[in-house]
Design a protein around this motif. Sequence first.
Motif, PDB file in Angstrom:
ATOM      1  N   ARG A  18     -16.212 -44.141 -89.088  1.00 52.73           N
ATOM      2  CA  ARG A  18     -15.827 -45.369 -89.784  1.00 52.73           C
ATOM      3  C   ARG A  18     -15.361 -46.437 -88.807  1.00 52.73           C
ATOM      4  NH1 ARG A  18     -15.024 -45.763 -95.002  1.00 52.73           N
ATOM      5  NH2 ARG A  18     -13.153 -47.050 -94.800  1.00 52.73           N
ATOM      6  N   ALA A  62     -20.302 -44.429-106.291  1.00 52.83           N
ATOM      7  CA  ALA A  62     -19.444 -43.965-105.199  1.00 52.83           C
ATOM      8  C   ALA A  62     -20.209 -43.066-104.233  1.00 52.83           C
ATOM      9  CB  ALA A  62     -18.234 -43.221-105.769  1.00 52.83           C
ATOM     10  N   SER A 116     -20.653 -44.149-100.425  1.00 55.28           N
ATOM     11  CA  SER A 116     -20.081 -43.250 -99.419  1.00 55.28           C
ATOM     12  C   SER A 116     -21.113 -42.879 -98.371  1.00 55.28           C
ATOM     13  CB  SER A 116     -19.538 -41.996-100.105  1.00 55.28           C
ATOM     14  OG  SER A 116     -18.963 -41.113 -99.158  1.00 55.28           O
ATOM     15  N   HIS A 140     -21.346 -45.608 -95.905  1.00 56.67           N
ATOM     16  CA  HIS A 140     -20.075 -46.008 -95.286  1.00 56.67           C
ATOM     17  C   HIS A 140     -19.599 -47.368 -95.809  1.00 56.67           C
ATOM     18  CE1 HIS A 140     -20.511 -43.178 -91.557  1.00 56.67           C
ATOM     19  NE2 HIS A 140     -20.776 -42.574 -92.701  1.00 56.67           N
ATOM     20  N   ASP A 168     -17.231 -49.730 -98.221  1.00 53.47           N
ATOM     21  CA  ASP A 168     -15.937 -49.701 -98.876  1.00 53.47           C
ATOM     22  C   ASP A 168     -16.050 -49.771-100.391  1.00 53.47           C
ATOM     23  OD1 ASP A 168     -14.502 -49.404 -96.584  1.00 53.47           O
ATOM     24  OD2 ASP A 168     -14.043 -51.529 -96.329  1.00 53.47           O
ATOM     25  N   ALA A 226     -17.217 -47.603-102.057  1.00 49.76           N
ATOM     26  CA  ALA A 226     -16.946 -46.241-102.518  1.00 49.76           C
ATOM     27  C   ALA A 226     -15.540 -46.107-103.077  1.00 49.76           C
ATOM     28  CB  ALA A 226     -17.151 -45.253-101.369  1.00 49.76           C
ATOM     29  N   TRP A 227     -14.566 -46.776-102.435  1.00 52.84           N
ATOM     30  CA  TRP A 227     -13.182 -46.724-102.919  1.00 52.84           C
ATOM     31  C   TRP A 227     -13.102 -47.261-104.346  1.00 52.84           C
ATOM     32  CZ3 TRP A 227      -8.753 -44.532-101.659  1.00 52.84           C
ATOM     33  CH2 TRP A 227      -8.517 -44.130-100.336  1.00 52.84           C
ATOM     34  N   ALA A 230     -15.078 -45.062-106.938  1.00 49.32           N
ATOM     35  CA  ALA A 230     -14.440 -43.775-107.219  1.00 49.32           C
ATOM     36  C   ALA A 230     -13.209 -43.957-108.094  1.00 49.32           C
ATOM     37  CB  ALA A 230     -14.075 -43.081-105.912  1.00 49.32           C
ATOM     38  N   THR A 280     -13.377 -40.331-100.473  1.00 48.19           N
ATOM     39  CA  THR A 280     -13.063 -41.637 -99.879  1.00 48.19           C
ATOM     40  C   THR A 280     -11.703 -41.587 -99.180  1.00 48.19           C
ATOM     41  OG1 THR A 280     -12.057 -42.500-101.923  1.00 48.19           O
ATOM     42  CG2 THR A 280     -14.418 -42.850-101.637  1.00 48.19           C
ATOM     43  N   ARG A 292     -12.174 -39.768 -95.803  1.00 50.95           N
ATOM     44  CA  ARG A 292     -12.900 -40.559 -94.815  1.00 50.95           C
ATOM     45  C   ARG A 292     -12.060 -41.705 -94.259  1.00 50.95           C
ATOM     46  NH1 ARG A 292     -19.272 -40.783 -96.674  1.00 50.95           N
ATOM     47  NH2 ARG A 292     -19.654 -38.554 -96.307  1.00 50.95           N
ATOM     48  N   SER A 293     -10.977 -42.014 -94.928  1.00 43.29           N
ATOM     49  CA  SER A 293     -10.055 -43.021 -94.411  1.00 43.29           C
ATOM     50  C   SER A 293      -8.914 -42.381 -93.629  1.00 43.29           C
ATOM     51  CB  SER A 293      -9.500 -43.871 -95.552  1.00 43.29           C
ATOM     52  OG  SER A 293     -10.526 -44.625 -96.157  1.00 43.29           O
TER      53      SER A 293
END
Length: 432
Positions: free
Chosen positions: A41, A205, A209, A212, A214, A216-217, A220, A246, A249-250
């Motif tokens: 990321r 999502a 994801s 990559h 955002d 996805a946040w 989700a 998510t 991955r952060s």
Amino acid sequence: MGQNTEPEDFGALIRGARCSARLTQAQLGAKCGYSASAISRIEANKLRPEYSAMLRMFEVLAIPPQQMRGSAAPDASAVATVTSRCPSDEEDAVRRRNLLTGALAAGATAIVGAGTASATAVSSGPAAGLEEALFQLPAAEPVPLARLTAQTAAARQTYQAAHYQVLGRALPGLLAAAVATRDAATGRARQQASGVLARAYVLTAELASKQHSDAAWVAADRALSAARDSRSPVPVGEASRLLAITMRRSGHWSSAVHLLAREAAQLDANEVRTAAVRTTLLLTAAYSAAAGGDRSTALALLDEAEEDVKRLPGVPGLFTVEATRAQVDIYRIGALNALGTPDEGVKVAAELSIDHMATPERRARAWTDIGRMWHALGDGTQTFAALRQVELEAPQEVRRPALRALTSDLLYGPTRVQGLREFAVRTGALAA
């Protein structure tokens, strides 16, 4: 040197220097206190490291500190500074220049609004437009619930077939129709529409994801909200799994494990459908724990999931992941990779029957984890063989940012692999 002096294209700088130093994302992460997914990321300019970690990366990669004062798009001289530490023979010099060109392009595809070049790259990506669509859905009218359910099932099949470009184009309209249908419904019909909407957000999502993004946040979180409105445990579990991914991955792997464990505990282990969802939550929790370096928790969760699938028949009805022994084995390989013990996954991979898995997306996921395993073990030939299998199963999978980065790492590793350069060009990891 102030904290606002790093280049905006920090990710491309790190990726180029890492590949030049012949380090994997996992190796760099281990030296700097990050997981491999967090490094991914960072290289995609989706996660900004702490200032102290940034300095550590520059130290590990031997990047001159003055490059922290770079511009948004490093020019050729800045890139040359990064690569000047490499062997000087002509072939390696040419290949590394091409790598950095590919790395810059790969990083650009993950950036929204970072300039003309990146905007052009994003416009053709499978997740293009998802962030905008999530905040401003197109106008839509309610549709009969049966039709909405069928449309969502068709989108699921598109995802499972790994036709991500088609799915990306369809999702904004599907989400808009699902929201309109849910808002127009009442009572039990509203709960059912909420369940369908949750699954549309789950697909969003999943796609974001993989790219990559955002988005996805947001997707989700909305999936979980809609799932709770449905009052059905299966969509709640499926949405919780995506939200946890998510989070992991952060860099919030412990929070992801906590969320998944809590949701799994609320599911009935004796009812087939909810037990199957519980198993997928345990698997995702295991991988999340592994990403955080918690070996004992990861292996315990994998063993628990394995015991669960022994009691279950194959359950094909879950939305994006099945609860089967093959899935447990795939997650075990991935967890062992994340834990830095890929050698322990070799026997598991040898006994895995990938051809019997139900969908191209899942088969491609299996080959991806096997490729990462061989790459971590330094076997370039086996890594490339796995990447070719990914391409055969799902051509759009190998164009994902994570797999293009893996291809770049392999291309500039110590092993010369026949056909790899052509593969890299074909999949976007290397500029033509």
